[in-house]
Design an enzyme around this catalytic site. Structure first.
Site, PDB file in Angstrom:
ATOM      1  N   ARG A   1      -2.530  -2.052  -3.491  1.00 15.55           N
ATOM      2  CA  ARG A   1      -3.811  -1.404  -3.238  1.00 15.55           C
ATOM      3  C   ARG A   1      -3.859  -0.105  -4.042  1.00 15.55           C
ATOM      4  NH1 ARG A   1      -5.253   2.801   1.182  1.00 15.55           N
ATOM      5  NH2 ARG A   1      -7.482   2.965   0.866  1.00 15.55           N
TER       6      ARG A   1
ATOM      7  N   HIS B   1     -13.145   1.987   0.050  1.00 18.71           N
ATOM      8  CA  HIS B   1     -13.136   0.886   1.036  1.00 18.71           C
ATOM      9  C   HIS B   1     -13.832  -0.363   0.500  1.00 18.71           C
ATOM     10  CE1 HIS B   1     -13.181   4.245   4.290  1.00 18.71           C
ATOM     11  NE2 HIS B   1     -11.930   3.842   4.104  1.00 18.71           N
TER      12      HIS B   1
ATOM     13  N   GLU C   1      -8.068  -6.136   4.522  1.00 17.07           N
ATOM     14  CA  GLU C   1      -7.946  -5.761   3.112  1.00 17.07           C
ATOM     15  C   GLU C   1      -6.724  -6.407   2.465  1.00 17.07           C
ATOM     16  OE1 GLU C   1      -8.587  -1.913   4.905  1.00 17.07           O
ATOM     17  OE2 GLU C   1      -9.510  -1.238   3.043  1.00 17.07           O
TER      18      GLU C   1
ATOM     19  N   HIS D   1     -17.748   0.591   7.652  1.00 20.26           N
ATOM     20  CA  HIS D   1     -16.278   0.638   7.775  1.00 20.26           C
ATOM     21  C   HIS D   1     -15.955   1.970   8.436  1.00 20.26           C
ATOM     22  CE1 HIS D   1     -12.059  -0.109   6.287  1.00 20.26           C
ATOM     23  NE2 HIS D   1     -12.014   1.175   6.594  1.00 20.26           N
ATOM     24  N   LEU D   2     -15.723   1.933   9.758  1.00 22.13           N
ATOM     25  CA  LEU D   2     -15.540   3.168  10.513  1.00 22.13           C
ATOM     26  C   LEU D   2     -14.104   3.260  11.002  1.00 22.13           C
ATOM     27  CD1 LEU D   2     -18.839   2.916  12.640  1.00 22.13           C
ATOM     28  CD2 LEU D   2     -18.551   3.870  10.341  1.00 22.13           C
ATOM     29  N   GLY D   3     -13.281   3.942  10.226  1.00 18.42           N
ATOM     30  CA  GLY D   3     -11.892   4.177  10.632  1.00 18.42           C
ATOM     31  C   GLY D   3     -11.653   5.665  10.616  1.00 18.42           C
ATOM     32  N   ASN D   4     -10.424   6.064  10.442  1.00 20.44           N
ATOM     33  CA  ASN D   4     -10.113   7.475  10.304  1.00 20.44           C
ATOM     34  C   ASN D   4     -10.855   8.028   9.081  1.00 20.44           C
ATOM     35  OD1 ASN D   4      -8.839   9.748  11.137  1.00 20.44           O
ATOM     36  ND2 ASN D   4      -6.955   9.285  10.021  1.00 20.44           N
TER      37      ASN D   4
ATOM     38  N   LYS E   1       3.278   0.745   3.104  1.00 25.02           N
ATOM     39  CA  LYS E   1       2.902  -0.307   4.062  1.00 25.02           C
ATOM     40  C   LYS E   1       2.999  -1.628   3.318  1.00 25.02           C
ATOM     41  CE  LYS E   1      -0.539   2.408   6.535  1.00 25.02           C
ATOM     42  NZ  LYS E   1      -1.911   2.806   6.358  1.00 25.02           N
TER      43      LYS E   1
ATOM     44  N   ASN F   1     -13.400  -1.464  17.485  1.00 30.63           N
ATOM     45  CA  ASN F   1     -12.992  -1.176  18.870  1.00 30.63           C
ATOM     46  C   ASN F   1     -13.883  -0.216  19.638  1.00 30.63           C
ATOM     47  OD1 ASN F   1     -10.295  -2.587  18.854  1.00 30.63           O
ATOM     48  ND2 ASN F   1     -10.029  -1.201  17.128  1.00 30.63           N
TER      49      ASN F   1
ATOM     50  N   ARG G   1     -12.174  14.742   7.879  1.00 27.25           N
ATOM     51  CA  ARG G   1     -13.012  15.097   6.728  1.00 27.25           C
ATOM     52  C   ARG G   1     -14.439  15.415   7.172  1.00 27.25           C
ATOM     53  NH1 ARG G   1     -11.554   9.789   3.425  1.00 27.25           N
ATOM     54  NH2 ARG G   1      -9.535   9.626   4.461  1.00 27.25           N
TER      55      ARG G   1
ATOM     56  N   ASP H   1      -8.313  11.547  16.309  1.00 24.89           N
ATOM     57  CA  ASP H   1      -8.395  10.178  16.826  1.00 24.89           C
ATOM     58  C   ASP H   1      -9.546  10.060  17.826  1.00 24.89           C
ATOM     59  OD1 ASP H   1      -7.804   7.777  18.467  1.00 24.89           O
ATOM     60  OD2 ASP H   1      -5.999   7.721  17.228  1.00 24.89           O
TER      61      ASP H   1
ATOM     62  N   ASN I   1       0.877  -1.171   0.000  1.00 26.35           N
ATOM     63  CA  ASN I   1       0.000   0.000   0.000  1.00 26.35           C
ATOM     64  C   ASN I   1       0.912   1.218   0.000  1.00 26.35           C
ATOM     65  OD1 ASN I   1      -1.832   2.020   0.388  1.00 26.35           O
ATOM     66  ND2 ASN I   1      -2.783   1.122   2.206  1.00 26.35           N
TER      67      ASN I   1
HETATM   68  P1  ADP Z   1      -7.514   4.231   8.787  1.00 27.79           P
HETATM   69  O1  ADP Z   1      -7.120   2.871   8.252  1.00 27.79           O
HETATM   70  O2  ADP Z   1      -8.611   4.903   8.035  1.00 27.79           O
HETATM   71  O3  ADP Z   1      -6.375   5.140   9.109  1.00 27.79           O
HETATM   72  P2  ADP Z   1      -8.291   2.734  11.153  1.00 27.79           P
HETATM   73  O4  ADP Z   1      -9.225   1.729  10.612  1.00 27.79           O
HETATM   74  O5  ADP Z   1      -6.963   2.325  11.633  1.00 27.79           O
HETATM   75  O6  ADP Z   1      -8.194   3.992  10.193  1.00 27.79           O
HETATM   76  O7  ADP Z   1      -9.051   3.445  12.374  1.00 27.79           O
HETATM   77  C1  ADP Z   1      -8.521   4.508  13.075  1.00 27.79           C
HETATM   78  C2  ADP Z   1      -9.573   4.967  14.096  1.00 27.79           C
HETATM   79  O8  ADP Z   1      -9.902   3.860  14.939  1.00 27.79           O
HETATM   80  C3  ADP Z   1      -9.085   6.083  14.983  1.00 27.79           C
HETATM   81  O9  ADP Z   1     -10.071   7.096  15.089  1.00 27.79           O
HETATM   82  C4  ADP Z   1      -8.924   5.395  16.321  1.00 27.79           C
HETATM   83  O10 ADP Z   1      -9.235   6.252  17.357  1.00 27.79           O
HETATM   84  C5  ADP Z   1      -9.933   4.280  16.262  1.00 27.79           C
HETATM   85  N1  ADP Z   1      -9.539   3.233  17.199  1.00 27.79           N
HETATM   86  C6  ADP Z   1      -8.509   2.377  17.083  1.00 27.79           C
HETATM   87  N2  ADP Z   1      -8.418   1.598  18.187  1.00 27.79           N
HETATM   88  C7  ADP Z   1      -9.411   2.011  19.015  1.00 27.79           C
HETATM   89  C8  ADP Z   1      -9.860   1.630  20.308  1.00 27.79           C
HETATM   90  N3  ADP Z   1      -9.226   0.664  20.986  1.00 27.79           N
HETATM   91  N4  ADP Z   1     -10.943   2.253  20.817  1.00 27.79           N
HETATM   92  C9  ADP Z   1     -11.595   3.224  20.134  1.00 27.79           C
HETATM   93  N5  ADP Z   1     -11.218   3.637  18.910  1.00 27.79           N
HETATM   94  C10 ADP Z   1     -10.149   3.045  18.372  1.00 27.79           C
END
Ligand code: ADP
Length: 397
Positions: A90, A179, A383, A207-210, A14, A334, A240, A282, A7
């Site tokens: 990717r 995603h 992924e 899919h809830l990440g950054n 990565k 998480n 965003r 974060d 990636n």
């Molecule tokens: P990306 O791949 O889009 O950078 P990730 O899927 O790694 O994102 O997700 C990052 C998000 O997940 C951050 O907002 C982080 O706070 C949250 N996160 C990761 N671990 C935890 C946890 N243990 N508790 C709550 N949120 C978490």
């Protein structure tokens, strides 16, 4: 068979080396700060960390270091690059051109380059990674897996914007989504949990990440998704803004005398959790601040869960029902409280979680309440594994 998954970002690479005989991860690594001070490579093999700190002026040096780390006598896992049977890359944006993974050739590279106009931060960096791998491993086949490919199945009414039609014709302005690899993977696993063929299911994948997106997966295909032409549309994210009234954009630009580029940067990098709170992108930091009584942090979390809830509701309507809701990626896997907040008051739609079962992080879990009509799962995404599987299938052809 060993597959290297790459990636390549603008200042990072990565990677994972996966043994496809049992899909085990042999090495995971990250080259970061390419072209800037403090560049380093970090590689983990069976819990053992190997770090190289040196100047990394460009992606070529970065990739050379990856190969050096993988083949290092003491810290590596292979004796030569010849052991790598294929490289899977990717790629964020494949536009209208790709609905599945493909082997790299000149035409594929030209199309990835063309799509850079709608993914200016990502596609050029991916191309750098591909070119460097071709140079350093000329005998090894390269495959590209697109984040957008899964969403090519969306119907017109879901992907078109109600702008003058000529902009679609002239510039391909439409929803592409992102995603996709993750949404497809977790939808498939959810169908297995349901004990049904994915073709017989309606699943909403969160899919809830950054970066965050929600997809309506109908009969195993993407039917609609919250990200749009770019990954800016949809949910509230780390930095965003997601959905806003488009008229706010020229208004702010005029008031603040901003260029399109500056406005784009504000919406992509200075908004979302960071923009509302001024604290961080974060969720962990935001949750901590919210607990300490910070009202903006409390607001940001409520905005995130409310927006996610709205998308879930709208996709239940779009698909005329839902069998399962899936939570994945950093926050989805998480964020115990976040999942609870999102699912609160969805019982009218038949979606209810069990708060005890929901007390889980990062592992495949059924968190459905006993009296819930719809199943709710936490499913860790992977992924890299999907890219490796697609790569294996194409190099073995
Ligand atoms: P990306 O791949 O889009 O950078 P990730 O899927 O790694 O994102 O997700 C990052 C998000 O997940 C951050 O907002 C982080 O706070 C949250 N996160 C990761 N671990 C935890 C946890 N243990 N508790 C709550 N949120 C978490």
């Amino acid at each position: 068979m060993k597959i290297l998954v790459i990636n390549s970002g603008s200042s990072s690479i990565k990677y994972q080396l996966i043994d496809m005989t049992d899909e085990s991860v042999l090495a995971v690594g990250l080259v970061e700060r390419i072209g800037i001070d403090g560049a380093r490579l970090e590689q983990e093999v069976s819990g053992h960390e190997y770090v190289i700190e040196q100047a990394i002026p460009d992606h070529e040096v970065g990739m050379e270091l990856v190969i050096a780390a993988l083949t290092d006598e003491e810290n590596g896992v292979i004796s030569s690059v010849d052991e790598i049977d294929g490289v899977g890359h990717r790629v964020v944006q494949g536009g209208k051109f790709f609905d599945k993974s493909v082997l790299v050739d000149d035409d594929v590279k030209a199309k990835i380059k063309e799509c850079a106009k709608i993914a200016p931060l990502h596609n050029p960096a991916h191309l750098m990674g591909i070119n460097v791998c071709e140079e350093l491993m000329p005998e090894t086949k390269q495959v590209v897996t697109f984040d957008s490919a899964f969403h090519q199945s969306m119907p017109e009414e879901a992907y078109m914007y109600a702008l003058p039609y000529k902009y679609y014709e002239k510039y391909d302005i439409r929803r592409y989504g992102a995603h996709g690899t993750s949404h497809k993977y977790v939808a498939q696993l959810a169908a297995e949990q349901l004990g049904k063929a994915v073709e017989e299911t309606k699943i909403i994948t969160c899919h809830l990440g950054n970066g965050a997106s929600i997809t309506a997966v109908k009969s195993g295909k993407s039917y609609d998704t919250s990200m749009g032409l770019t990954p800016l549309e949809g949910l509230v994210m780390g930095t965003r803004c997601g959905d806003i009234d488009p008229a706010a954009i020229p208004y702010i630009m005029e008031k603040e005398d901003l260029s399109p580029q500056e406005m784009d940067d504000i919406m992509n990098n200075e908004s979302g959790f960071l923009g509302i709170t001024g604290i961080s992108n974060d969720t962990r930091d935001i949750e901590e601040a919210a607990e300490e009584g910070n009202q903006k942090a409390q607001l940001a979390l409520k905005m995130f869960s409310y927006r996610a809830k709205k998308y879930i509701g709208s996709y239940v309507a779009a698909m005329n029902g839902v069998d399962a809701v899936v939570f994945t990626a950093g926050i989805g896997e998480n964020g115990i409280e976040m999942r609870e907040d999102i699912c609160q008051d969805l019982d009218y739609l038949g979606i209810k979680i069990d708060t005890e079962k929901n007390n889980v992080r990062g592992k495949l879990t059924d968190i459905t309440a006993a009296d819930s009509k719809v199943k709710v799962y936490v499913i860790p995404t992977n992924e890299e594994l999907v890219i490796a599987r697609d790569t294996l299938a194409l190099v073995a052809e």
